[in-house]
Enzyme design. Structure first.
Site, PDB file in Angstrom:
ATOM      1  N   GLU A 156       0.806  -1.224   0.000  1.00 53.00           N
ATOM      2  CA  GLU A 156       0.000   0.000   0.000  1.00 53.00           C
ATOM      3  C   GLU A 156       0.841   1.277   0.000  1.00 53.00           C
ATOM      4  O   GLU A 156       0.636   2.179   0.801  1.00 53.00           O
ATOM      5  CB  GLU A 156      -0.974  -0.013   1.173  1.00 53.00           C
ATOM      6  CG  GLU A 156      -1.940  -1.182   1.127  1.00 53.00           C
ATOM      7  CD  GLU A 156      -2.886  -1.249   2.320  1.00 53.00           C
ATOM      8  OE1 GLU A 156      -2.885  -0.313   3.157  1.00 53.00           O
ATOM      9  OE2 GLU A 156      -3.618  -2.249   2.419  1.00 53.00           O
ATOM     10  N   GLU A 265      -6.015 -10.724  -1.166  1.00 47.50           N
ATOM     11  CA  GLU A 265      -6.776 -10.491   0.067  1.00 47.50           C
ATOM     12  C   GLU A 265      -8.275 -10.411  -0.244  1.00 47.50           C
ATOM     13  O   GLU A 265      -8.995  -9.582   0.313  1.00 47.50           O
ATOM     14  CB  GLU A 265      -6.319  -9.202   0.748  1.00 47.50           C
ATOM     15  CG  GLU A 265      -4.843  -9.162   1.086  1.00 47.50           C
ATOM     16  CD  GLU A 265      -4.413  -7.893   1.817  1.00 47.50           C
ATOM     17  OE1 GLU A 265      -5.282  -7.179   2.368  1.00 47.50           O
ATOM     18  OE2 GLU A 265      -3.198  -7.612   1.844  1.00 47.50           O
TER      19      GLU A 265
END
Length: 367
Positions: A156, A265
């Site tokens: 991220e 995810e």
């Protein structure tokens, strides 16, 4: 989350073996897996009594052939004090993978979130932060060297607009910290696949997808090893990408020179309470991902971000949203489970029919 009491949900069988990993492998993927967490989080969840059933599903080799530690390998747990390393939490899932013969995706070496407090409270210089990053990766990746199929090396690094997130790492080192993390990981565990991992990078026209492509290009241009892009795929049931979207996005990453891509995810959140309509939307989202991964040669697999709704991060982070996984609290399956199995079976049958047709053509041609 509040479960719907519709007859459709009530009629679902309790422990149906969807065999997701078995059919994913038949369709050409390396794995279908689930993240899981450690005993500390289990006990705090208040669902300890359910774990025998949870463990039975996770253990089933035809259901899940891969796992990822949801939290146990993050900086908060692995280096709670400067230069002091603790692998207890991460070892639980690493040992589970070893005992059950599952592939292990390791997560995550450098992330702006879930840092140990000392990292955020230190006044860093460029040199001291470089030293800390190298020390952390050297020790953590070194501890699990040879056990991880892949590492999420940087997690991220992008903001919502596709620019670099203004994390402490970026504010002090700029994009150099990304290069440094990948260079160090490559030296420490050269056999592991090294991934950039992020959310919101699943649609071809997304500004974050463009940002992820820039990161891959930056590393490739610098001669730094990067093997894959991880699309977290925290999706919305009522507004999700199509299989064509996913295919186009994966093709762009692969064209940039990475060896593989993965959905790392996956969960699909819906508005509580679950109902037949929202569960069908959710099923379609899961099916679109599965269809796309099975059709793209470089897509190695899918990891759901825990399969059991009570252990999902979604309700805490997004109040009013839930039922994002594949099994309800009572261990009935979401319709998405059978939906994915059905589409995988169909794709396997189509591939087999194509092979049979090609064999028949060759037989007739050479007869």
């Amino acid at each position: 989350m509040r479960l719907s009491t519709t007859s459709a949900l009530a009629a679902m069988p309790l422990l149906v073996s969807g065999q997701l990993d078995y059919w994913a492998k038949q369709a050409g993927m390396k794995y279908f897996g689930s993240a899981t967490d450690t005993p500390g989080q289990r006990e705090r969840s208040g669902f300890e009594a359910s774990y025998s059933r949870y463990d039975a599903i996770l253990r089933d080799p035809k259901q899940f052939g891969q796992t990822t530690p949801t939290n146990g390998m993050k900086w908060l747990f692995t280096e709670p004090e400067p230069g002091v390393f603790n692998y207890t939490e991460g070892e639980v899932v690493a040992n589970l993978a070893k005992d059950q013969g599952k592939l292990l995706r390791c997560h995550a070496l450098v992330w702006h979130n879930q840092l140990a407090p000392w990292v955020e409270n230190t006044t860093w210089t460029p040199d001291s932060l470089r030293e800390a990053i190298v020390r952390h990766i050297t020790n953590v990746a070194g501890h699990w060297k040879g056990q991880c199929y892949a590492w999420d090396v940087v997690n991220e690094a992008l903001d919502e607009d596709g620019t670099y997130r203004k994390s402490l790492f970026y504010n002090i080192l700029g994009e150099e910290y990304i290069k440094l993390a990948f260079e160090t990981a490559a030296k420490v565990d050269p056999a592991a696949k090294l991934y950039y991992n992020d959310y919101g990078i699943e649609r071809p026209a997304s500004v974050k997808t463009a940002g992820a492509l820039r990161i891959v290009k930056m590393l490739k241009d610098a001669g730094v090893k990067i093997d894959g892009v991880g699309m977290q795929a925290h999706l919305h049931a009522d507004n999700h990408p199509t299989a064509a979207d996913h295919v186009a996005t994966m093709a762009a990453y692969l064209a940039m020179g990475v060896e593989e891509v993965a959905f790392t995810e996956l969960d699909v959140r819906i508005t509580d309470p679950a109902n037949a309509t929202s569960l069908e939307w959710q099923k379609d989202s899961y099916v679109q991902v599965t269809t796309a991964c099975a059709k793209v040669e470089g897509c190695v697999g899918i990891t759901v971000w825990d399969f059991y709704d009570p252990f999902s991060w979604v309700p805490v982070t997004f109040p009013g949203k839930g039922a994002a996984g594949l099994w309800f609290a009572d261990f009935t399956e979401h319709p998405a489970v059978q939906g994915m199995v059905d589409v995988l079976k169909t794709l396997v049958a189509e591939k087999e029919a194509t092979k049979n047709g090609e064999r028949e053509f060759r037989r007739m041609f050479w007869a």
